[in-house]
Scaffold this motif. Structure first.
Motif, PDB file in Angstrom:
ATOM      1  N   GLY A  52       0.781  -1.228   0.000  1.00 45.33           N
ATOM      2  CA  GLY A  52       0.000   0.000   0.000  1.00 45.33           C
ATOM      3  C   GLY A  52       0.813   1.278   0.000  1.00 45.33           C
ATOM      4  O   GLY A  52       0.260   2.362   0.078  1.00 45.33           O
ATOM      5  N   LEU A  53       2.140   1.184  -0.072  1.00 48.65           N
ATOM      6  CA  LEU A  53       2.998   2.366  -0.077  1.00 48.65           C
ATOM      7  C   LEU A  53       3.629   2.560  -1.445  1.00 48.65           C
ATOM      8  O   LEU A  53       4.225   1.636  -2.000  1.00 48.65           O
ATOM      9  CB  LEU A  53       4.114   2.237   0.969  1.00 48.65           C
ATOM     10  CG  LEU A  53       3.670   2.109   2.419  1.00 48.65           C
ATOM     11  CD1 LEU A  53       4.868   1.807   3.310  1.00 48.65           C
ATOM     12  CD2 LEU A  53       2.971   3.378   2.869  1.00 48.65           C
ATOM     13  N   GLN A  54       3.521   3.777  -1.979  1.00 46.92           N
ATOM     14  CA  GLN A  54       4.142   4.114  -3.267  1.00 46.92           C
ATOM     15  C   GLN A  54       5.610   4.442  -3.037  1.00 46.92           C
ATOM     16  O   GLN A  54       5.936   5.317  -2.253  1.00 46.92           O
ATOM     17  CB  GLN A  54       3.452   5.331  -3.893  1.00 46.92           C
ATOM     18  CG  GLN A  54       4.146   5.887  -5.121  1.00 46.92           C
ATOM     19  CD  GLN A  54       4.117   4.937  -6.314  1.00 46.92           C
ATOM     20  OE1 GLN A  54       3.057   4.572  -6.795  1.00 46.92           O
ATOM     21  NE2 GLN A  54       5.293   4.527  -6.771  1.00 46.92           N
ATOM     22  N   GLN A  55       6.481   3.703  -3.706  1.00 47.82           N
ATOM     23  CA  GLN A  55       7.906   4.012  -3.632  1.00 47.82           C
ATOM     24  C   GLN A  55       8.158   5.395  -4.218  1.00 47.82           C
ATOM     25  O   GLN A  55       7.491   5.825  -5.156  1.00 47.82           O
ATOM     26  CB  GLN A  55       8.714   3.012  -4.456  1.00 47.82           C
ATOM     27  CG  GLN A  55       9.537   2.076  -3.659  1.00 47.82           C
ATOM     28  CD  GLN A  55      10.393   1.197  -4.553  1.00 47.82           C
ATOM     29  OE1 GLN A  55      10.142   1.001  -5.726  1.00 47.82           O
ATOM     30  NE2 GLN A  55      11.421   0.655  -3.971  1.00 47.82           N
ATOM     31  N   SER A  56       9.127   6.100  -3.650  1.00 51.33           N
ATOM     32  CA  SER A  56       9.560   7.398  -4.156  1.00 51.33           C
ATOM     33  C   SER A  56      11.015   7.285  -4.564  1.00 51.33           C
ATOM     34  O   SER A  56      11.731   6.392  -4.116  1.00 51.33           O
ATOM     35  CB  SER A  56       9.437   8.467  -3.066  1.00 51.33           C
ATOM     36  OG  SER A  56       8.098   8.646  -2.704  1.00 51.33           O
ATOM     37  N   GLY A  57      11.467   8.227  -5.375  1.00 51.54           N
ATOM     38  CA  GLY A  57      12.859   8.174  -5.787  1.00 51.54           C
ATOM     39  C   GLY A  57      13.395   9.521  -6.210  1.00 51.54           C
ATOM     40  O   GLY A  57      12.643  10.436  -6.548  1.00 51.54           O
ATOM     41  N   THR A  58      14.707   9.627  -6.163  1.00 50.83           N
ATOM     42  CA  THR A  58      15.437  10.770  -6.690  1.00 50.83           C
ATOM     43  C   THR A  58      16.287  10.250  -7.831  1.00 50.83           C
ATOM     44  O   THR A  58      16.997   9.248  -7.674  1.00 50.83           O
ATOM     45  CB  THR A  58      16.343  11.396  -5.611  1.00 50.83           C
ATOM     46  OG1 THR A  58      15.525  11.859  -4.539  1.00 50.83           O
ATOM     47  CG2 THR A  58      17.160  12.543  -6.169  1.00 50.83           C
ATOM     48  N   PHE A  59      16.198  10.909  -8.963  1.00 48.77           N
ATOM     49  CA  PHE A  59      16.952  10.510 -10.146  1.00 48.77           C
ATOM     50  C   PHE A  59      17.739  11.716 -10.647  1.00 48.77           C
ATOM     51  O   PHE A  59      17.197  12.804 -10.732  1.00 48.77           O
ATOM     52  CB  PHE A  59      16.011  10.055 -11.273  1.00 48.77           C
ATOM     53  CG  PHE A  59      15.257   8.799 -10.957  1.00 48.77           C
ATOM     54  CD1 PHE A  59      15.649   7.594 -11.522  1.00 48.77           C
ATOM     55  CD2 PHE A  59      14.172   8.809 -10.121  1.00 48.77           C
ATOM     56  CE1 PHE A  59      14.956   6.424 -11.245  1.00 48.77           C
ATOM     57  CE2 PHE A  59      13.470   7.652  -9.825  1.00 48.77           C
ATOM     58  CZ  PHE A  59      13.868   6.449 -10.381  1.00 48.77           C
ATOM     59  N   SER A  64      20.554  12.543 -21.123  1.00 48.57           N
ATOM     60  CA  SER A  64      19.693  11.381 -21.355  1.00 48.57           C
ATOM     61  C   SER A  64      20.172  10.103 -20.669  1.00 48.57           C
ATOM     62  O   SER A  64      19.702   9.012 -20.991  1.00 48.57           O
ATOM     63  CB  SER A  64      19.516  11.127 -22.859  1.00 48.57           C
ATOM     64  OG  SER A  64      18.948  12.251 -23.477  1.00 48.57           O
ATOM     65  N   THR A  65      21.107  10.204 -19.727  1.00 48.61           N
ATOM     66  CA  THR A  65      21.593   9.044 -18.998  1.00 48.61           C
ATOM     67  C   THR A  65      21.276   9.200 -17.516  1.00 48.61           C
ATOM     68  O   THR A  65      21.548  10.252 -16.933  1.00 48.61           O
ATOM     69  CB  THR A  65      23.127   8.896 -19.169  1.00 48.61           C
ATOM     70  OG1 THR A  65      23.418   8.744 -20.555  1.00 48.61           O
ATOM     71  CG2 THR A  65      23.662   7.694 -18.410  1.00 48.61           C
ATOM     72  N   VAL A  66      20.708   8.157 -16.918  1.00 52.23           N
ATOM     73  CA  VAL A  66      20.444   8.174 -15.484  1.00 52.23           C
ATOM     74  C   VAL A  66      21.771   7.876 -14.783  1.00 52.23           C
ATOM     75  O   VAL A  66      22.336   6.800 -14.920  1.00 52.23           O
ATOM     76  CB  VAL A  66      19.378   7.125 -15.088  1.00 52.23           C
ATOM     77  CG1 VAL A  66      19.195   7.098 -13.580  1.00 52.23           C
ATOM     78  CG2 VAL A  66      18.056   7.413 -15.790  1.00 52.23           C
TER      79      VAL A  66
END
Length: 91
Positions: A52-59, A64-66
């Motif tokens: 029930g938890l939406q993952q979050s992230g910093t990118f 154009s490259t992660v």
């Protein structure tokens, strides 16, 4: 973060529609103009809902490259200012 890395564009993508984006903007007016909504972006980059938890992230994306990813189920755990600035500056 914007002051530490003035050469970077910072965008916050919230899961959902424009109403959810406006809700976040109302709670965090300093982010005005940086918030977008998407119903699919989180899933497309591998941030899933678990228990029930939406993952979050910093990118950090450069040319154009992660170059950096930090993800967590607790939103505050998905961001570290020093790590992010280091990834942006390449040091």
């Amino acid at each position: 973060m914007a002051q530490r890395t003035p050469h970077a564009s910072i965008v916050i993508i919230v899961p959902g529609d424009q109403e959810q984006a406006r809700d976040v903007e109302h709670r965090h007016p300093q982010l005005t103009g940086r918030i977008m909504a998407s119903t699919s972006a989180h899933q497309e980059v591998g941030l899933v809902v678990r228990a029930g938890l939406q993952q979050s992230g910093t990118f950090v994306v450069q040319q154009s490259t992660v170059n950096y990813v930090r993800a967590a189920h607790i939103p505050l755990g998905s961001f570290d200012a020093k790590e992010t600035a280091t990834a942006i500056d390449g040091h």
